[in-house]
Design a protein around this motif. Structure first.
Motif, PDB file in Angstrom:
ATOM      1  N   THR A 339       0.730  -1.218   0.085  1.00 44.85           N
ATOM      2  CA  THR A 339       0.077  -0.135  -0.042  1.00 44.85           C
ATOM      3  C   THR A 339       1.053   1.203   0.092  1.00 44.85           C
ATOM      4  O   THR A 339       1.975   1.324   0.615  1.00 44.85           O
ATOM      5  CB  THR A 339      -0.891   0.012   1.220  1.00 44.85           C
ATOM      6  OG1 THR A 339      -1.662  -1.165   1.281  1.00 44.85           O
ATOM      7  CG2 THR A 339      -1.880   1.315   1.147  1.00 44.85           C
ATOM      8  N   THR A 340       0.503   2.368  -0.870  1.00 42.93           N
ATOM      9  CA  THR A 340       1.107   3.354  -0.843  1.00 42.93           C
ATOM     10  C   THR A 340       0.102   4.786  -0.360  1.00 42.93           C
ATOM     11  O   THR A 340      -1.013   4.636  -1.235  1.00 42.93           O
ATOM     12  CB  THR A 340       1.766   3.786  -2.096  1.00 42.93           C
ATOM     13  OG1 THR A 340       2.882   2.820  -2.365  1.00 42.93           O
ATOM     14  CG2 THR A 340       2.632   5.051  -2.176  1.00 42.93           C
ATOM     15  N   VAL A 341       0.379   5.461   0.290  1.00 43.53           N
ATOM     16  CA  VAL A 341      -0.421   6.742   0.965  1.00 43.53           C
ATOM     17  C   VAL A 341       0.467   7.996   0.318  1.00 43.53           C
ATOM     18  O   VAL A 341       1.510   8.130   0.959  1.00 43.53           O
ATOM     19  CB  VAL A 341      -0.975   6.685   2.293  1.00 43.53           C
ATOM     20  CG1 VAL A 341      -1.428   8.060   2.539  1.00 43.53           C
ATOM     21  CG2 VAL A 341      -1.549   5.630   2.562  1.00 43.53           C
ATOM     22  N   HIS A 342       0.038   8.850  -0.649  1.00 43.36           N
ATOM     23  CA  HIS A 342       0.591   9.759  -0.775  1.00 43.36           C
ATOM     24  C   HIS A 342      -0.565  11.153  -0.632  1.00 43.36           C
ATOM     25  O   HIS A 342      -1.404  11.339  -1.076  1.00 43.36           O
ATOM     26  CB  HIS A 342       0.668   9.969  -2.418  1.00 43.36           C
ATOM     27  CG  HIS A 342       1.658  10.831  -2.975  1.00 43.36           C
ATOM     28  ND1 HIS A 342       1.903  11.011  -4.528  1.00 43.36           N
ATOM     29  CD2 HIS A 342       2.439  11.835  -2.507  1.00 43.36           C
ATOM     30  CE1 HIS A 342       2.685  11.953  -4.540  1.00 43.36           C
ATOM     31  NE2 HIS A 342       2.793  12.560  -3.545  1.00 43.36           N
ATOM     32  N   LEU A 343       0.142  12.168   0.114  1.00 43.96           N
ATOM     33  CA  LEU A 343      -0.524  13.354   0.523  1.00 43.96           C
ATOM     34  C   LEU A 343       0.202  14.150  -0.107  1.00 43.96           C
ATOM     35  O   LEU A 343       1.547  14.581  -0.046  1.00 43.96           O
ATOM     36  CB  LEU A 343      -0.485  13.385   1.873  1.00 43.96           C
ATOM     37  CG  LEU A 343      -0.871  14.914   2.506  1.00 43.96           C
ATOM     38  CD1 LEU A 343      -2.371  15.114   2.146  1.00 43.96           C
ATOM     39  CD2 LEU A 343      -0.659  14.918   4.192  1.00 43.96           C
ATOM     40  N   LEU A 344      -0.522  15.274  -0.799  1.00 38.40           N
ATOM     41  CA  LEU A 344       0.324  16.649  -1.424  1.00 38.40           C
ATOM     42  C   LEU A 344      -0.516  17.851  -0.766  1.00 38.40           C
ATOM     43  O   LEU A 344      -1.940  17.794  -0.961  1.00 38.40           O
ATOM     44  CB  LEU A 344       0.117  16.550  -2.887  1.00 38.40           C
ATOM     45  CG  LEU A 344       0.558  15.602  -3.751  1.00 38.40           C
ATOM     46  CD1 LEU A 344      -0.300  14.124  -4.047  1.00 38.40           C
ATOM     47  CD2 LEU A 344       0.915  15.925  -5.135  1.00 38.40           C
ATOM     48  N   VAL A 345       0.071  18.649  -0.337  1.00 35.53           N
ATOM     49  CA  VAL A 345      -0.324  19.839   0.259  1.00 35.53           C
ATOM     50  C   VAL A 345      -0.042  21.009  -0.117  1.00 35.53           C
ATOM     51  O   VAL A 345       1.429  21.215  -0.047  1.00 35.53           O
ATOM     52  CB  VAL A 345      -0.130  19.769   1.858  1.00 35.53           C
ATOM     53  CG1 VAL A 345      -0.503  21.227   2.638  1.00 35.53           C
ATOM     54  CG2 VAL A 345      -0.802  18.691   2.608  1.00 35.53           C
ATOM     55  N   PRO A 346      -0.768  21.759  -0.979  1.00 37.14           N
ATOM     56  CA  PRO A 346      -0.140  23.087  -1.439  1.00 37.14           C
ATOM     57  C   PRO A 346       0.332  24.077  -0.656  1.00 37.14           C
ATOM     58  O   PRO A 346      -0.114  24.261   0.516  1.00 37.14           O
ATOM     59  CB  PRO A 346      -1.151  23.627  -2.424  1.00 37.14           C
ATOM     60  CG  PRO A 346      -2.257  23.083  -1.735  1.00 37.14           C
ATOM     61  CD  PRO A 346      -2.159  21.874  -1.322  1.00 37.14           C
TER      62      PRO A 346
END
Length: 352
Positions: A339-346
């Motif tokens: 599993t991969t969790v990818h979070l992007l926050v501008p």
């Protein structure tokens, strides 16, 4: 007719025909004299001819009341009967053919005093109401989560600065008693109590860390992660390979909290369900975003399977928190593929 007047009349007729706002012309008694295509679209087709045939107040067949200072939907001091009042902008509810009763922004004007002609113009507010509702929910969620984090911080500090210190002081006293003259039975009891106090002290420190790590507020994300992963490895044997490539030492408190909580939940899920001894966590900046990746090579799961292990609230909470900072949460998983969790926050753009 003068050329300018003819041109103006032509433009007004085009406005009447092509306007997205529903426009009704009525007489003093509320009888509909004319309506534009936008108005016809919101009325049941079999009503239109009937409305034109009625002599008075046929607008009332559509209207379900307007909003005043007392009621959301009221007929008191109706705009039809009190045109002298200011009805240049108000909210009214109309029964429509497809959407039921919906709110409109309305205006009611006298455009010909002698003939008694009024213009009743309506703009659908459904989209604005949904936007406002979403904004309200988002703001309320922010307030709730901020209140939770503030309370976690307060309790964490209290546990660390007060309770833990008192227990540590008591533990020191217990150790001193061992060196006093006492029989073997008393010394054994003291030793057992010392072990219990040590375990309780560790539990309180862990609880304080789980509630809100002081390092997150004092030192930032990287320090908080390293401390948390060290504790995870010590207590659960899960090895977390952590790398940080950050151009800034600190970010806003809201961003740091969201990134920390999402990572905390992702690592916890890997610990509980992935069936692996290793997790890879990368924290970095790219394309104007602070990005977090939590990856494991465990058993994985089917994202389309509604029977997700656990409550599923952790996944929902991660998405919810990401939205609070206009972030995007991506998740990739396949059975047997990890599993991969990818979070992007501008990140906010800094002024030069």
């Amino acid at each position: 007719m003068h050329t300018a007047d003819a041109k103006l009349t032509h433009m007004l007729m085009k406005l009447f025909s092509h306007s997205k706002e529903a426009i009704f012309f009525t007489n003093q008694q509320g009888k509909i004299l004319a309506m534009n295509p936008a108005a016809e679209q919101i009325i049941e087709p079999n009503w239109i001819e009937e409305l034109y045939e009625q002599e008075a107040q046929n607008v009332c067949q559509l209207c379900r009341g307007y909003t005043n200072e007392v009621e959301l939907m009221s007929c008191i001091n109706c705009f039809l009967h009190h045109p002298e009042e200011d009805f240049s902008s108000f909210q009214v509810f109309l029964k429509t053919k497809d959407k039921g009763v919906i709110p409109y922004a309305a205006s009611y004007h006298i455009i010909d005093e002698i003939e008694g002609v009024r213009a009743f113009m309506l703009r659908d507010l459904t989209k604005q109401f949904k936007t406002q509702e979403k904004l309200y929910q988002t703001n309320m969620l922010k307030y709730v989560i901020k209140a939770q984090e503030d309370e976690r911080k307060r309790i964490s500090r209290e546990l660390h600065d007060s309770v833990a210190q008192e227990l540590l002081s008591l533990l020191v006293d217990m150790r001193l008693i061992k060196y006093m003259n006492a029989d073997e039975e008393v010394l054994n009891k003291i030793q057992q109590t010392e072990v219990s106090l040590t375990r309780l002290l560790d539990d309180i420190r862990h609880l304080s860390l789980e509630l809100r790590p002081a390092s997150l507020d004092d030192l930032g994300l990287e320090a908080a992660f390293r401390s948390h992963f060290k504790w995870i490895e010590k207590n659960y044997g899960l090895l977390v390979h952590f790398s940080a490539e950050l151009s800034a030492a600190r970010y806003s408190s809201e961003i740091e909290t969201v990134v920390y909580r999402v990572c905390q939940e992702a690592v916890l899920n890997a610990l509980k369900y992935a069936g692996t001894d290793e997790v890879y966590v990368r924290l970095f900046e790219d394309q104007g975003c602070l990005q977090l990746m939590v990856k494991d090579d465990g058993i994985g799961f089917d994202l389309n399977d509604i029977e997700i292990k656990g409550t599923g609230l952790g996944l929902y909470g991660m998405h919810e928190r990401a939205e609070l900072v206009n972030g995007q949460l991506k998740m990739e998983s396949k059975s047997g593929k990890g599993t991969t969790v990818h979070l992007l926050v501008p990140l906010p753009v800094e002024d030069d």
